[in-house]
Design a protein around this motif. Structure first.
Motif, PDB file in Angstrom:
ATOM      1  N   ALA A  77       0.825  -1.209   0.000  1.00 21.08           N
ATOM      2  CA  ALA A  77       0.000   0.000   0.000  1.00 21.08           C
ATOM      3  C   ALA A  77       0.859   1.258   0.000  1.00 21.08           C
ATOM      4  O   ALA A  77       0.512   2.255  -0.649  1.00 21.08           O
ATOM      5  CB  ALA A  77      -0.931  -0.010   1.211  1.00 21.08           C
ATOM      6  N   ALA A  78       1.971   1.213   0.709  1.00 24.46           N
ATOM      7  CA  ALA A  78       2.873   2.367   0.735  1.00 24.46           C
ATOM      8  C   ALA A  78       3.421   2.656  -0.659  1.00 24.46           C
ATOM      9  O   ALA A  78       3.554   3.817  -1.065  1.00 24.46           O
ATOM     10  CB  ALA A  78       4.006   2.107   1.719  1.00 24.46           C
ATOM     11  N   ILE A  79       3.723   1.594  -1.396  1.00 24.36           N
ATOM     12  CA  ILE A  79       4.204   1.760  -2.770  1.00 24.36           C
ATOM     13  C   ILE A  79       3.124   2.370  -3.650  1.00 24.36           C
ATOM     14  O   ILE A  79       3.381   3.271  -4.457  1.00 24.36           O
ATOM     15  CB  ILE A  79       4.667   0.407  -3.342  1.00 24.36           C
ATOM     16  N   VAL A  80       1.895   1.901  -3.490  1.00 22.46           N
ATOM     17  CA  VAL A  80       0.778   2.424  -4.280  1.00 22.46           C
ATOM     18  C   VAL A  80       0.570   3.903  -3.991  1.00 22.46           C
ATOM     19  O   VAL A  80       0.357   4.711  -4.904  1.00 22.46           O
ATOM     20  CB  VAL A  80      -0.511   1.630  -3.988  1.00 22.46           C
ATOM     21  N   ARG A  81       0.604   4.267  -2.724  1.00 24.53           N
ATOM     22  CA  ARG A  81       0.427   5.688  -2.374  1.00 24.53           C
ATOM     23  C   ARG A  81       1.543   6.537  -2.957  1.00 24.53           C
ATOM     24  O   ARG A  81       1.307   7.668  -3.416  1.00 24.53           O
ATOM     25  CB  ARG A  81       0.358   5.850  -0.860  1.00 24.53           C
ATOM     26  N   GLU A  82       2.758   6.004  -2.984  1.00 22.70           N
ATOM     27  CA  GLU A  82       3.885   6.741  -3.550  1.00 22.70           C
ATOM     28  C   GLU A  82       3.731   6.899  -5.060  1.00 22.70           C
ATOM     29  O   GLU A  82       4.012   7.964  -5.621  1.00 22.70           O
ATOM     30  CB  GLU A  82       5.190   6.016  -3.229  1.00 22.70           C
ATOM     31  N   GLN A  83       3.264   5.839  -5.733  1.00 27.36           N
ATOM     32  CA  GLN A  83       3.152   5.862  -7.187  1.00 27.36           C
ATOM     33  C   GLN A  83       1.915   6.605  -7.672  1.00 27.36           C
ATOM     34  O   GLN A  83       1.976   7.358  -8.663  1.00 27.36           O
ATOM     35  CB  GLN A  83       3.119   4.426  -7.726  1.00 27.36           C
ATOM     36  N   LEU A  84       0.792   6.399  -6.985  1.00 28.99           N
ATOM     37  CA  LEU A  84      -0.491   6.907  -7.484  1.00 28.99           C
ATOM     38  C   LEU A  84      -1.092   8.004  -6.616  1.00 28.99           C
ATOM     39  O   LEU A  84      -2.039   8.671  -7.034  1.00 28.99           O
ATOM     40  CB  LEU A  84      -1.508   5.760  -7.600  1.00 28.99           C
ATOM     41  N   GLY A  85      -0.602   8.140  -5.408  1.00 31.08           N
ATOM     42  CA  GLY A  85      -1.144   9.137  -4.495  1.00 31.08           C
ATOM     43  C   GLY A  85      -2.324   8.636  -3.685  1.00 31.08           C
ATOM     44  O   GLY A  85      -2.707   9.241  -2.690  1.00 31.08           O
ATOM     45  N   GLY A  86      -2.885   7.513  -4.084  1.00 28.83           N
ATOM     46  CA  GLY A  86      -4.019   6.951  -3.367  1.00 28.83           C
ATOM     47  C   GLY A  86      -4.890   6.137  -4.304  1.00 28.83           C
ATOM     48  O   GLY A  86      -4.542   5.919  -5.471  1.00 28.83           O
ATOM     49  N   ILE A  87      -6.029   5.691  -3.803  1.00 31.03           N
ATOM     50  CA  ILE A  87      -6.961   4.855  -4.559  1.00 31.03           C
ATOM     51  C   ILE A  87      -8.366   5.448  -4.444  1.00 31.03           C
ATOM     52  O   ILE A  87      -8.767   5.906  -3.371  1.00 31.03           O
ATOM     53  CB  ILE A  87      -6.950   3.405  -4.014  1.00 31.03           C
ATOM     54  N   ASP A  88      -9.102   5.429  -5.551  1.00 32.76           N
ATOM     55  CA  ASP A  88     -10.485   5.896  -5.548  1.00 32.76           C
ATOM     56  C   ASP A  88     -11.487   4.744  -5.485  1.00 32.76           C
ATOM     57  O   ASP A  88     -12.556   4.880  -4.897  1.00 32.76           O
ATOM     58  CB  ASP A  88     -10.781   6.710  -6.815  1.00 32.76           C
ATOM     59  N   ILE A  89     -11.124   3.627  -6.125  1.00 37.09           N
ATOM     60  CA  ILE A  89     -12.002   2.461  -6.208  1.00 37.09           C
ATOM     61  C   ILE A  89     -11.225   1.244  -5.708  1.00 37.09           C
ATOM     62  O   ILE A  89     -10.178   0.900  -6.273  1.00 37.09           O
ATOM     63  CB  ILE A  89     -12.466   2.185  -7.659  1.00 37.09           C
ATOM     64  N   LEU A  90     -11.730   0.595  -4.675  1.00 41.92           N
ATOM     65  CA  LEU A  90     -11.088  -0.603  -4.139  1.00 41.92           C
ATOM     66  C   LEU A  90     -12.016  -1.797  -4.316  1.00 41.92           C
ATOM     67  O   LEU A  90     -13.177  -1.757  -3.892  1.00 41.92           O
ATOM     68  CB  LEU A  90     -10.766  -0.415  -2.653  1.00 41.92           C
ATOM     69  N   VAL A  91     -11.500  -2.858  -4.930  1.00 41.90           N
ATOM     70  CA  VAL A  91     -12.263  -4.089  -5.104  1.00 41.90           C
ATOM     71  C   VAL A  91     -11.593  -5.195  -4.296  1.00 41.90           C
ATOM     72  O   VAL A  91     -10.523  -5.693  -4.663  1.00 41.90           O
ATOM     73  CB  VAL A  91     -12.357  -4.497  -6.584  1.00 41.90           C
ATOM     74  N   ASN A  92     -12.197  -5.556  -3.172  1.00 38.88           N
ATOM     75  CA  ASN A  92     -11.706  -6.655  -2.334  1.00 38.88           C
ATOM     76  C   ASN A  92     -12.249  -7.964  -2.895  1.00 38.88           C
ATOM     77  O   ASN A  92     -13.349  -8.397  -2.567  1.00 38.88           O
ATOM     78  CB  ASN A  92     -12.193  -6.473  -0.888  1.00 38.88           C
ATOM     79  N   ASN A  93     -11.459  -8.587  -3.763  1.00 41.30           N
ATOM     80  CA  ASN A  93     -11.920  -9.773  -4.478  1.00 41.30           C
ATOM     81  C   ASN A  93     -11.202 -11.050  -4.064  1.00 41.30           C
ATOM     82  O   ASN A  93     -11.756 -12.141  -4.216  1.00 41.30           O
ATOM     83  CB  ASN A  93     -11.751  -9.552  -5.989  1.00 41.30           C
ATOM     84  N   ALA A  94      -9.990 -10.945  -3.547  1.00 42.07           N
ATOM     85  CA  ALA A  94      -9.196 -12.140  -3.230  1.00 42.07           C
ATOM     86  C   ALA A  94      -9.954 -13.057  -2.277  1.00 42.07           C
ATOM     87  O   ALA A  94     -10.577 -12.599  -1.316  1.00 42.07           O
ATOM     88  CB  ALA A  94      -7.860 -11.737  -2.616  1.00 42.07           C
ATOM     89  N   GLY A  95      -9.909 -14.349  -2.552  1.00 38.81           N
ATOM     90  CA  GLY A  95     -10.590 -15.300  -1.684  1.00 38.81           C
ATOM     91  C   GLY A  95     -10.140 -16.718  -1.957  1.00 38.81           C
ATOM     92  O   GLY A  95      -9.611 -17.025  -3.033  1.00 38.81           O
ATOM     93  N   ILE A  96     -10.334 -17.597  -0.992  1.00 42.44           N
ATOM     94  CA  ILE A  96     -10.055 -19.014  -1.165  1.00 42.44           C
ATOM     95  C   ILE A  96     -11.196 -19.815  -0.553  1.00 42.44           C
ATOM     96  O   ILE A  96     -11.983 -19.284   0.243  1.00 42.44           O
ATOM     97  CB  ILE A  96      -8.723 -19.451  -0.522  1.00 42.44           C
ATOM     98  N   VAL A  97     -11.287 -21.078  -0.931  1.00 45.51           N
ATOM     99  CA  VAL A  97     -12.305 -21.955  -0.359  1.00 45.51           C
ATOM    100  C   VAL A  97     -11.688 -23.327  -0.104  1.00 45.51           C
ATOM    101  O   VAL A  97     -10.918 -23.833  -0.914  1.00 45.51           O
ATOM    102  CB  VAL A  97     -13.543 -22.071  -1.282  1.00 45.51           C
TER     103      VAL A  97
END
Length: 276
Positions: A77-97
């Motif tokens: 997340a720190a890398i993302v904030r450095e590269q993009l400044g932040g996020i507007d749309i977050l999709v929490n999709n990761a999952g396992i079963v």
């Protein structure tokens, strides 16, 4: 307040290398997102997906991230904030079963930890990295979490998975209400609860009465529309909404008989999951 488009927005998708996550990423770049950040633990598939998405006009970034680790999420997340400044749309999709056995037959306790970490804790870890800035900002922002109909109706042979998705739904919808109470109407939270989807993740699971295995693209389309509208909860298909109502309205013994007859309580007996 609705979003007509995600054009110009910064989008982050977890579990983005394949399945629903990849389809969400395709929607984002085709709609003109300014930047699309792809997170997944599968490095090979992640690189392939990032390469496929290049050239659509969006800046596509990808990072190998174990979302079950709060430390790994924080570093990425720190890398993302450095590269993009932040996020507007977050999709929490990761999952396992994990499934196809009764709970007392669980051979590997690590499966319990991993299921709860990825399905329940990871959306919290990731969202907490970006939600404060969304709240502090003034532009439209969205958080979409893919839960499951297993969060609504108990299901034998997938008790830990059900527990993880109950937790995800309870957390996500509570955050939605918190944002409303605090007056942050520009940030909307959507939780999606689909039944089994044909992504490979639920191979061997059986559809039940009036409820076939869902098509991946149908789930993505419905989720994407709900994300932009800020719809609080999506339960699909219609029969799953009826099962939810049934659970709340009839005595438990009667409910169990009905859901057994409908095939819901036996839908995981032949589950195999995605082949490696």
């Amino acid at each position: 307040m609705e979003l007509d488009t995600v054009a110009g927005k910064r989008v982050l998708i977890t579990g983005a290398a394949m399945g629903l996550g990849k389809a969400f990423a395709q929607r984002a770049v085709r709609e003109g997102a300014a930047a699309v950040e792809l997170w997944d633990i599968n490095e090979t598939a992640l690189k392939e997906t990032a390469a496929e998405l290049a050239g659509f006009g969006s800046a596509v970034h990808h990072h190998v991230v174990d979302v079950a680790s709060a430390e790994a999420v924080g570093e990425a997340a720190a890398i993302v904030r450095e590269q993009l400044g932040g996020i507007d749309i977050l999709v929490n999709n990761a999952g396992i079963v994990r499934g196809n056995s009764y709970f007392w037959e669980t051979a590997n306790r690590a499966d319990i930890d991993k299921t709860m970490a990825i399905n329940s804790l990871a959306p919290m870890y990731v969202t907490l990295e970006f939600l404060p800035a969304m709240v502090a900002g003034s532009t439209e922002a969205r958080v979409l979490t893919i839960a499951s109909s297993a969060a609504l109706v108990s299901n034998p042979r997938m008790s830990v998975y059900a527990a993880s998705k109950w937790a995800a739904l309870g957390w996500s919808d509570s955050v939605r209400i918190e944002l409303q109470q605090a007056g942050h109407d520009h940030v909307k939270v959507t939780t999606v609860c689909p039944t089994y989807i044909n992504t490979g993740m639920f191979d061997g699971a059986k559809g039940f009465l009036f409820t076939p295995i869902l098509e991946k693209q149908d789930v993505v389309d419905a989720s994407w529309r709900a994300l932009k509208k800020g719809t609080p909860l999506v339960v699909m298909p219609l029969s799953s909404r009826l099962n939810r109502a049934l659970t709340n309205l009839v005595p438990i013994k009667l409910r169990d008989r009905i859901l057994t007859a409908a095939g819901i309580y036996r839908s995981m007996e032949e589950f195999t999951g995605r082949k490696q």
